[in-house]
Design an enzyme around this catalytic site. Structure first.
Site, PDB file in Angstrom:
ATOM      1  N   GLU A  45     -59.639  14.798 -31.140  1.00 48.58           N
ATOM      2  CA  GLU A  45     -58.498  15.556 -30.610  1.00 48.58           C
ATOM      3  C   GLU A  45     -59.003  16.982 -30.461  1.00 48.58           C
ATOM      4  OE1 GLU A  45     -55.556  14.432 -29.805  1.00 48.58           O
ATOM      5  OE2 GLU A  45     -55.563  12.440 -30.697  1.00 48.58           O
ATOM      6  N   CYS A  91     -52.990  23.802 -29.703  1.00 52.63           N
ATOM      7  CA  CYS A  91     -53.871  23.141 -28.736  1.00 52.63           C
ATOM      8  C   CYS A  91     -53.160  22.904 -27.423  1.00 52.63           C
ATOM      9  CB  CYS A  91     -54.373  21.823 -29.315  1.00 52.63           C
ATOM     10  SG  CYS A  91     -53.043  20.736 -29.852  1.00 52.63           S
TER      11      CYS A  91
END
Ligand code: NAD
Length: 541
Positions: free
Chosen positions: A233, A267
């Site tokens: 990720e 993010c």
């Protein structure tokens, strides 16, 4: 060797409020082998038993919410309410995993195809020990949900929290200690990237990394050494598309929130905004007003009014300043914010930006909202996809069908319409990246099943004469095998009928091949049964 300590530093005040002894590479490897031993016990327990233990942690997390949010706030500088969002997301996901794990993890019977005398099952089996490596921007919400998904799937875990938010890592370890039945199945190793690297090369049986793309590439290279499977990720550069029929007030308010929430250290923060020409000026004016209304500051109070905290990791401030300097040197204009105050950076709106600027190309990870004109919908889509990243995106339009059409064309692991960031918190919405934002999906069913490998189990009596396996193995069955192939899998009616016609021709030519006739009859029967009970009719046990 002198012991190394990780200091706990409050980024808002600079105060040092504790420390923890770093693990050594040897201790990290020992933790992995200890957890590998323990995985035999944990992985063999019924799902319901694992859920029973994890529900105890759920209760501990709820009871400890104030302690957790206070530690997160001291460790990152974010407001207490934002810290509570991390706990909320974590508990919501744990609760959802516990509610559904037994269904997601159950053994399923699948079609055995032409192998009529066998029963075939697929079973998701845990890997063993999962190494989880986490970043600092959401030190609870990015540590616990993957850890708990790995546990519910039957793995044990070695967790390496970020060295930047070590106090939260220590608290996570204490929370686990408060559930004696869970304690033997999780180890936390405190340390920096070198300890992360020691964990990767230990090696565990599966690696789950959340971090930058640069770290992802290093971890992939190291994991290749032992062929360790992994999920990455990684970083993002999320685009927000404002179409000409959008609710501009909502788009500006929630777009600015998505850009500046957690001081942009998310993010999936809004890092690029593309606005269709006719509504560009009006959107910019609203976005400037929404950004200027955000209150910068720090407080440990639960009811404080500050919304945007400091930059948690000092190195990140260098990146933000470098991106701003590059953008300004290339002609961008600041319409709101743009100033640094110690470890804080004002929520900022930038216009006149281009794709030649770092702020539109690389992850900034700060409270910067660059806004760019797009001549039309097609150009907005083209610009959004003009990035090496593909984590997430948002689309704003009153016409949900139109928004859906645009969303389909975006290269992103997930897209939200008429909001930003919120979909991360939906437990059953898979989350993960495309392109350099990584691979693998976390959350919900995909998030649990990623920590398992499909185990196939075929069972039955020894091969029967009419078993297709027997027919194909015994010599002299070439013509019969070829007939079965076409009868069972022929794509056109001609392919399916061909063997029958061939057989009739043979017979009329005088060849009394009764056995082949019989064989074809059997094959036809097999094909019919296989068709009737094919994979589309796979049954649950
Ligand atoms: P980072 O890559 O610097 O560190 C992440 C973790 O990896 C830390 O625990 C670190 O100690 C460890 N690490 C560093 N080098 C390592 C190595 N060689 N081997 C093994 N482990 C190593 O990232 P960060 O600065 O902590 O976090 C910010 C980054 O994380 C941003 O790029 C952000 O976009 C990304 N992120 C992604 C997601 C997502 O879900 N895709 C979520 C949050 C953050």
């Amino acid at each position: 060797m002198t012991p190394n300590y990780l200091p706990f530093i409050n980024p808002a005040t600079g105060e040092r409020f504790g420390q923890v002894l770093m693990a050594t590479p040897d201790e990290t490897r020992a933790a992995v082998s200890e957890m590998r031993q323990a995985s035999r016990d944990w992985g063999q327990r019924p799902v319901a038993e694992r859920v029973r233990v994890l529900r105890q942690l759920q209760a501990v997390l709820i009871d400890s919410r104030d302690e957790i949010s206070s530690t997160i706030t001291q460790d990152t500088g974010k407001p207490r309410q934002d810290a509570l969002i991390e706990i909320f997301v974590t508990v919501d996901m744990l609760n959802d995993d516990c509610n559904n794990a037994a269904r997601w993890l159950r053994r399923e019977r699948v079609s055995s195809g032409l192998y009529l005398f066998k029963r075939v099952y697929v079973e998701p089996r845990p890997y063993g020990v999962v190494g989880i490596i986490s970043p600092w921007n959401y030190p609870v919400a990015l540590c616990l949900p993957p850890m708990l998904a790995a546990l519910v799937a039957g793995n044990t875990v070695v967790l390496k929290p970020s060295e930047v938010t070590a106090a939260t890592g220590v608290l996570i370890e204490r929370l686990i200690q408060r559930v004696p039945e869970l304690r033997p199945f999780v180890r936390v190793v405190h340390g920096d990237g070198a300890i992360g690297a020691a964990l990767v090369s230990a090696p565990p049986d599966y690696i789950f990394l959340t971090g930058s793309t640069a770290t992802g590439k290093k971890v992939m290279r190291a994991a290749a050494e032992h062929v360790t499977p992994l999920t990455c990720e990684l970083g993002g550069k999320d685009a927000m598309l404002v179409l000409d029929d959008a609710d501009l007030a909502a788009a500006a308010a929630w777009g600015a929130w998505g850009a500046h929430f957690n001081a942009g250290q998310t993010c999936m923060a809004v890092e690029r905004v593309y606005v269709q020409e006719p509504v560009y000026e009006a959107f910019v004016a609203e976005a400037v007003a929404a950004t200027e209304a955000l209150k910068l500051g720090y407080s440990l109070g639960t009811d404080a009014s500050n919304q945007v905290g400091p930059i948690t990791f000092p190195h990140q401030m260098e990146v933000i300043e470098a991106h701003m300097a590059d953008a300004l040197a290339k002609g961008a204009r600041v319409l709101a914010g743009g100033q640094r105050h110690g470890s804080f950076y004002e929520p900022t709106v930038l216009v006149d930006v281009t794709h030649d600027m770092l702020v539109m190309k690389e992850e900034t990870f700060g409270p910067i909202m660059p806004i760019m004109r797009a001549a039309d919908e097609a150009e907005a889509i083209r610009l959004a996809n003009d990035s090496p990243f593909g984590l997430s995106a948002s689309v704003w339009s009153r016409d949900l069908e139109r928004a859906g059409r645009v969303a389909q064309q975006l290269q992103a692991g997930s897209v939200i319409v008429n909001d930003t960031i919120a979909h991360f918190g939906v437990p059953q919405s898979p989350f993960g990246g495309m392109k350099e934002s990584g691979f693998g999906r976390t959350h919900g069913k995909a998030g649990v099943l990623q920590f398992t490998q499909s185990y196939g189990y075929a069972v039955g009596a020894p091969p029967q004469p009419l078993d297709v396996a027997t027919i194909l193995r015994q010599p002299g069955h070439y013509r019969l095998g070829s007939a079965i192939l076409r009868l069972a899998f022929g794509v056109t009616p001609r392919q399916r009928l061909e063997p029958v016609v061939e057989e009739l021709n043979r017979r009329t030519q005088g060849g009394e091949l009764a056995w082949l006739g019989l064989g074809l009859g059997a094959a036809g029967l097999l094909a019919a049964v296989a068709f009737a009970f094919g994979p589309r009719r796979a049954r649950h046990r």
